[in-house]
Design an enzyme around this catalytic site. Structure first.
Site, PDB file in Angstrom:
ATOM      1  CG  ASP A  22      -1.855  -1.153   1.284  1.00 48.70           C
ATOM      2  OD1 ASP A  22      -2.163  -1.699   0.209  1.00 48.70           O
ATOM      3  OD2 ASP A  22      -2.294  -1.515   2.393  1.00 48.70           O
TER       4      ASP A  22
HETATM    5  N1  URA Z   1      -1.264  -6.084   3.655  1.00 49.36           N
HETATM    6  C1  URA Z   1      -1.744  -4.822   3.762  1.00 49.36           C
HETATM    7  O1  URA Z   1      -2.784  -4.593   4.384  1.00 49.36           O
HETATM    8  N2  URA Z   1      -1.063  -3.852   3.141  1.00 49.36           N
HETATM    9  C2  URA Z   1       0.091  -4.031   2.472  1.00 49.36           C
HETATM   10  O2  URA Z   1       0.672  -3.082   1.956  1.00 49.36           O
HETATM   11  C3  URA Z   1       0.581  -5.352   2.381  1.00 49.36           C
HETATM   12  C4  URA Z   1      -0.113  -6.364   2.981  1.00 49.36           C
END
Ligand code: URA
Length: 238
Positions: free
Chosen positions: A102
């Site tokens: 993310d």
């Molecule tokens: N899980 C998440 O919630 N975000 C990420 O960036 C990677 C795994």
């Protein structure tokens, strides 16, 4: 300067013995000239063809310590991407992120121009474990750990494969370590939210047995060694 057979080995799937045979049989040409000598040296920017087809770009494998605020994409109209923050020498090399973190997640990200390699890391069937550390507002209860181990199902019907979770020592807030072997959208945040836990910060520290190099500052990257590439796929956990 590099040997012709080494250049071809770095940029194709042929084995060393196949390359020797291909060169001997006159099917390899460099800048339009047939080359029959496997150890002839070249710079590497020549037009090399095997059986009339140009060989691809040199395959590259980088480890980045992804900072917050950049998106895992090659191009984006709104945000800076992980490609935008690469050093100039790695731009325009066909690199893309092997998987997604993310925008607000930090840590280990692999960038490559090798599609098969990226697929092997990302495919849920390959079960390559990704290890995250989440800073949270609460610790996991024993019941949460069991629910995560058994596989959490959301009300939406999304089901997450069983995963490993543990509470880690922490001076401030709480810290949770969590290992998942698939990469569904916002997976760690959703799994913890289902246990009533909010993620304040999330960072990925390992893929398989490959750990983020602690010497890399946020936003920095470096090439992976062959041993490190093997650590991704031959993890003792896989
Ligand atoms: N899980 C998440 O919630 N975000 C990420 O960036 C990677 C795994």
């Amino acid at each position: 300067m590099q040997r012709l057979d080494k250049i071809i080995a770095d940029r194709t799937q042929y084995t060393r013995s196949e390359i020797k045979r291909l060169i001997k049989s006159g099917t390899v040409s460099v800048n339009g000239r047939t080359c029959l000598i496997a150890d002839e040296k070249f710079i590497g920017d020549e037009e090399i063809t095997v059986c009339g087809s140009p060989i691809g770009e040199k395959r590259l494998y980088l480890m980045m310590n992804k900072p917050k605020g950049v998106v895992c994409a090659v191009k984006d109209n709104m945000d800076k991407t992980v490609i935008d923050i690469l050093p100039e020498k790695y731009k325009n090399r066909g690199l893309f992120p092997a998987g997604r973190l993310d925008k607000d997640t930090t840590g280990l990200l692999i960038l490559t121009n090798d599609g098969d390699f990226s697929h092997r890391i990302m495919s849920p069937n390959k079960k390559i474990e990704k290890y995250y550390i989440a800073e949270t507002d609460k610790p996991l209860s024993d019941e949460d750990i069991i629910r995560i181990k058994d596989g959490i199902e959301l009300k939406s019907g999304t089901k997450f494969r069983g995963a490993y979770a543990e509470n880690l020592e922490s001076d401030e807030n709480f810290r949770v370590g969590i290992k998942i072997s698939e990469g569904k959208y916002h997976q760690v945040k959703k799994m913890l939210a289902e246990c009533g836990i909010n993620v304040i910060n999330l960072t990925r520290i390992a893929i398989g047995d490959l750990y983020l190099d602690v010497k890399l500052n946020k936003g920095e990257c470096r090439k992976l060694t062959n041993i490190e590439i093997d650590l991704i796929f031959f993890s003792k956990f896989n």
